[in-house]
Design a protein around this motif. Structure first.
Motif, short mmCIF file in Angstrom:
data_model
loop_
_atom_site.label_atom_id
_atom_site.label_comp_id
_atom_site.label_asym_id
_atom_site.label_seq_id
_atom_site.Cartn_x
_atom_site.Cartn_y
_atom_site.Cartn_z
N SER A 1 -12.91 -6.50 49.64
CA SER A 1 -13.96 -7.51 49.79
C SER A 1 -13.78 -8.67 48.84
O SER A 1 -13.30 -8.50 47.71
N ASN B 1 -19.21 -4.44 49.38
CA ASN B 1 -18.91 -5.86 49.54
C ASN B 1 -18.86 -6.47 48.15
O ASN B 1 -19.16 -5.80 47.16
N THR C 1 -13.07 -0.34 51.38
CA THR C 1 -13.26 -1.72 51.80
C THR C 1 -12.65 -2.68 50.79
O THR C 1 -12.89 -2.55 49.58
N ARG D 1 -14.44 -9.21 54.34
CA ARG D 1 -14.05 -7.85 53.97
C ARG D 1 -13.19 -7.24 55.07
O ARG D 1 -13.29 -7.62 56.24
N GLU E 1 -18.16 -14.81 52.74
CA GLU E 1 -17.92 -13.40 52.42
C GLU E 1 -16.98 -12.83 53.46
O GLU E 1 -17.13 -13.07 54.66
#
Length: 318
Positions: free
Chosen positions: A15, A298, A13, A30, A28
């Protein structure tokens, strides 16, 4: 009002997140890395390529929030150990170093594991500076840890680990064999909801470490037999992980009353969370979680950690 950027480029991921000193988490983004159907992972070079491509896209999405930045936090390595290295994290580290140098603001380096812990501590800010236990369950990690502090720095020691594959690898390998797309955690959890308890995987009688290699071999063999429903196998896998957790955690001499943080992609599973809560109740420990959306990889922990480190440093300077 001050804002703090967090960046994390993990195995699967890309992020970034923005934490506001007055409003908390304000943004936020991602992108989960692309994995070919039937595959069970990516090479480091492919991870680096995809992170290099994804990170500018994510930062552009967050660009309206990237004003009044005071500091940034980034995952620079998997764990805070001299032998802990992974090329994927260099993409985030290099971007963060370039950005903070251009803006003349501080950069705080965290481990990926600390980022996970901080994603939970964001919900329990009183835990900053207090000792706690942590379990990190993901595709690459199966660790039970004891965490103390030296000032604003976590000092993490290992209590229990896996002697072969992790619970996350167990889930992903079985999920791929059942025809699910990697990473398989969310789809296997959904599949298990339609299953019953007819498929049972016994736990090893050996205590002191997690071991999922033998159970995986057994389940793979049973999948090939074709006599069990996929949803029953999925439920059996999750039940086995819960049983393994109970066996190992109840056999360890934890100090009663301490907070116990649970993080990682596996801990976004509702069934595993509930089993963990029951175990903590038996052990007189306080279960603490990141929000389900922020339990998997994250960057919110790094953004929050940058805010806390910056705030404490500036209070000390006054």
């Amino acid at each position: 009002m001050s804002r703090f950027l967090g960046i994390d480029t993990s195995c699967y991921t890309t992020s970034a997140a923005v934490y506001d000193s007055s409003r908390g988490l304000v943004g936020e983004e991602r992108i989960v890395l692309s994995v070919n159907n039937g595959s069970r992972g990516l090479s480091q070079s492919n991870m680096v390529f995809q992170h290099t491509r994804n990170l500018p896209v994510i930062l552009k999405r967050l660009s309206p929030l990237l004003t009044q930045l005071e500091a940034a936090g980034v995952s620079s390595f998997p764990r805070r150990r001299a032998d802990s290295y992974m090329p994927a994290f260099l993409v985030g580290k290099g971007t963060a170093e370039s950005l903070t140098a251009a803006l003349h603001i501080p950069l705080y380096e965290f481990s990926h594991q600390e980022n996970h812990a901080l994603a939970a501590i964001r919900n329990y800010p009183d835990l900053w500076g207090r000792p706690f236990y942590m379990i990190h369950m993901s595709g690459g990690t199966q660790d039970v840890l004891s965490c103390s502090w030296s000032g604003d720095f976590m000092e993490i020691s290992l209590l229990i680990k896996s002697k072969d594959i992790t619970a996350g690898q167990f889930i992903d390998r079985i999920g791929v064999s059942l025809g699910l797309h990697f990473p398989c955690g969310r789809d296997l959890e959904k599949l298990a909801q339609s299953g019953d308890s007819s498929y049972f995987i016994p736990c090893s009688s050996v205590k002191g470490s997690f071991s999922f290699s033998g159970p995986e071999t057994r389940v793979q063999r049973d999948i090939l037999k074709g006599i069990y429903r996929s949803e029953d196998i999925a439920r059996g896998v999750l039940a086995h992980i819960g049983n393994a957790l109970e066996k190992e955690l109840t056999g360890f001499p934890f100090e009663p009353g301490r907070p116990f943080i649970a993080v990682g992609g596996v801990m976004s599973n509702a069934y595993i969370r509930h089993r963990f809560m029951d175990i903590c109740q038996k052990l007189n420990l306080l279960p603490c979680f990141a929000d389900i959306a922020y339990s998997s990889d994250n960057a919110t922990g790094n953004a929050f950690g940058a805010f806390m480190r910056y705030s404490h440093e500036n209070i000390q300077c006054q």
